[in-house]
Design an enzyme around this catalytic site. Structure first.
Site, PDB file in Angstrom:
ATOM      1  N   ARG A 114     -15.115  -4.804  13.770  1.00 44.69           N
ATOM      2  CA  ARG A 114     -15.346  -5.945  12.870  1.00 44.69           C
ATOM      3  C   ARG A 114     -16.722  -6.573  13.109  1.00 44.69           C
ATOM      4  O   ARG A 114     -17.277  -7.190  12.206  1.00 44.69           O
ATOM      5  CB  ARG A 114     -14.226  -6.967  13.033  1.00 44.69           C
TER       6      ARG A 114
ATOM      7  N   ASP B  88     -12.913   7.163  15.119  1.00 49.15           N
ATOM      8  CA  ASP B  88     -13.187   5.756  14.850  1.00 49.15           C
ATOM      9  C   ASP B  88     -14.343   5.567  13.873  1.00 49.15           C
ATOM     10  O   ASP B  88     -14.679   4.445  13.519  1.00 49.15           O
ATOM     11  CB  ASP B  88     -13.464   4.998  16.158  1.00 49.15           C
TER      12      ASP B  88
ATOM     13  N   ASP C  27     -13.217  -4.408  22.741  1.00 52.75           N
ATOM     14  CA  ASP C  27     -12.578  -3.319  22.003  1.00 52.75           C
ATOM     15  C   ASP C  27     -12.319  -3.698  20.546  1.00 52.75           C
ATOM     16  O   ASP C  27     -11.832  -2.878  19.770  1.00 52.75           O
ATOM     17  CB  ASP C  27     -11.261  -2.928  22.682  1.00 52.75           C
TER      18      ASP C  27
ATOM     19  N   LYS D  75     -10.476   1.150  27.143  1.00 51.59           N
ATOM     20  CA  LYS D  75      -9.178   1.634  26.685  1.00 51.59           C
ATOM     21  C   LYS D  75      -8.544   2.505  27.778  1.00 51.59           C
ATOM     22  O   LYS D  75      -9.245   3.218  28.506  1.00 51.59           O
ATOM     23  CB  LYS D  75      -9.342   2.511  25.438  1.00 51.59           C
TER      24      LYS D  75
ATOM     25  N   LYS E 117     -17.155   1.779   8.496  1.00 53.91           N
ATOM     26  CA  LYS E 117     -17.276   1.643   9.951  1.00 53.91           C
ATOM     27  C   LYS E 117     -17.645   2.985  10.561  1.00 53.91           C
ATOM     28  O   LYS E 117     -16.903   3.963  10.455  1.00 53.91           O
ATOM     29  CB  LYS E 117     -15.961   1.135  10.541  1.00 53.91           C
TER      30      LYS E 117
ATOM     31  N   GLU F 104     -14.696  -4.158  18.377  1.00 48.11           N
ATOM     32  CA  GLU F 104     -16.109  -4.046  18.018  1.00 48.11           C
ATOM     33  C   GLU F 104     -16.337  -3.674  16.567  1.00 48.11           C
ATOM     34  O   GLU F 104     -17.397  -3.936  16.006  1.00 48.11           O
ATOM     35  CB  GLU F 104     -16.793  -3.019  18.933  1.00 48.11           C
TER      36      GLU F 104
END
Length: 459
Positions: A313, A250, A309, A239, A227, A311
């Site tokens: 996956r 992330d 949020d 967020k 990812k 996103e």
């Protein structure tokens, strides 16, 4: 920052590894002046404590490393890494370290020298080590370099590591290792081939893309999917500030996959490697995707967006569907995917999912050997109904909050094509400094996977 061992013929200071319970016997065997110095300095052999013993000329005659007790060692990892940070600069040779601990402790010593210095000079350990006898020094140096790569990428803020810079990092790795790299970008091409990646990243200043790296000509086929959300605002489901502060990490899944890929290629494992990284920024703009949108993935499955949020996956779904098209022998995804995994297992354990009991057994044995802890969570098929909204094939964010990590893993499994697939829901961040692991970005699960691959893929 030097993540290498000193040459074996370097003049070295003996460093005696002494347990608390064995200190008295060790002192009894020493000259009186050494024993007196150690007692006067209050050294007890406590875990992580270090003591340099001077010689008559004011140099260091020898040093001691506290190895604690079995109980204290069970509560920590990389027990000698703290000693490396506490000793004066110089080159040391270990004496008395249990043979079974040599590899892990030597790696921890190397990692204690890591420092992220892009914006400010730091003070990593200065004490160098000669690799213990029987340890494959070159292999550990490769592993340390791969871990440093992962940490550097995670630690870099999004203003200097967006999708463009992540692609540049991939190019640099490919050039170094002789791998091939392609990148799919541009609204028309990406929207056609990887519609979910395009949709998640289209609101950002830097274009979304799918980065693909391939290496190796023979052997089993391993596909790694990471990812690469370089920053996650949460999109229109914005967020709160307290949750956005660490979102530079992330892309920790991509960083960990790239660190592992470096290890595999530098060690020349006999396999065919494919790395897929969907690189995006989840931003807010007029063309951002919305809650309630229904999207069609690369493999034709439809997804209702109930939270922008969730996103990660989505971008992984397209990459996994693409990876499955080549029928790999093993496909692994790594992602900083859910807060639910952190609530369940905290920041230090790598939760993973697999339907293959043999893979799980091999991985967990490897994790114990290399001190890279993992914990298996279930692909609990009865929860499949939780990710089926009725209006579309899948729901990206089931309501209710139950089993958040499991439902995310089940969502990803729908795109993995039924092949041997494992998913790691990692944290990628060390919230409190620990030996060999300064506060900041950290790899999770990569060393365990590297050690398990020969058994899993019959290399």
């Amino acid at each position: 920052m030097s993540l290498t061992f000193a040459p074996p013929d370097t003049p070295a200071i003996p460093l005696y590894v002494v347990e608390e319970g064995a200190l008295a016997d060790w002192l009894d065997a020493q000259p009186a002046q050494i024993a007196a110095w150690v007692r006067a300095m209050g050294f007890t052999g406590a875990l992580g404590r270090a003591l340099a013993v001077p010689d008559a000329a004011g140099g260091i005659a020898l040093a001691l490393a506290g190895y604690g007790s079995a109980t204290s060692r069970a509560r920590a990892r990389f027990h000698l890494a703290g000693v490396a940070s506490a000793l004066p600069g110089g080159t040391y040779r270990l004496e008395g370290l249990p043979e079974e601990a040599a590899e892990t402790e030597a790696l921890g010593w190397l990692l204690s020298h890591y420092a992220y210095e892009r914006y400010r000079e730091q003070s990593p350990a200065k004490a160098r080590l000669i690799a213990p006898e029987g340890v494959d020094a070159a292999r550990l140096e490769v592993i340390a370099a791969g871990e440093a790569l992962t940490r550097d990428l995670i630690n870099t803020p999004a203003n200097d590591l967006g999708p463009d810079a992540l692609e540049a990092a991939c190019i640099a790795i490919a050039d170094q290792q002789g791998a091939r790299l392609t990148c799919t970008r541009g609204p028309d091409l990406l929207e056609q081939k990887f519609p979910l990646i395009h949709t998640v990243g289209r609101a950002a200043t830097q274009a979304p893309r799918l980065i693909e790296m391939t290496w190796g000509e023979s052997g089993p086929n391993l596909t790694l999917v990471g990812k690469g959300v370089c920053f996650d605002t949460g999109g229109l489901n914005l967020k709160p500030g307290s949750s956005m502060g660490l979102m530079k990490k992330d892309m920790g899944g991509a960083a960990t996959v790239l660190g592992l890929a470096h290890m595999i290629m530098a060690l020349d494992l006999p396999l065919r490697l494919r790395v897929l990284i969907p690189a995006v920024e989840n931003a807010v703009a007029g063309n951002a995707f919305r809650p309630g949108d229904i999207l069609t993935a690369r493999n034709g499955m439809t997804v209702e967006v109930n939270n922008t949020d969730a996103e990660g996956r989505l971008v992984l779904a397209d990459a996994l569907a693409y990876g499955a098209e080549e029928s790999p022998d093993l496909m692994i995804s790594m992602a900083t995917l859910t807060g639910a995994a952190r609530v369940a297992l905290g920041p230090d354990l790598s939760p993973y999912y697999t339907d293959d009991a043999g893979f799980a057994t091999a991985l967990e044995r490897a994790a114990d050997r290399v001190d890279d802890p993992v914990w298996r969570l279930p692909f609990h098929t009865p929860y499949e109904a939780m990710i089926e909204p009725g209006i579309a094939d899948l729901d990206n964010a089931p309501s209710g909050g139950f089993a958040g990590s499991i439902t995310a893993a089940l969502f990803l499994r729908r795109f993995a094509g039924g092949f041997n697939y494992s998913h790691f829901d990692i944290y990628g961040w060390c919230p409190t400094a620990a030996p060999a692991r300064p506060k900041g970005g950290v790899g999770m699960g990569a060393r365990a996977l590297l050690d398990a691959l020969p058994e899993v893929l019959d290399l």
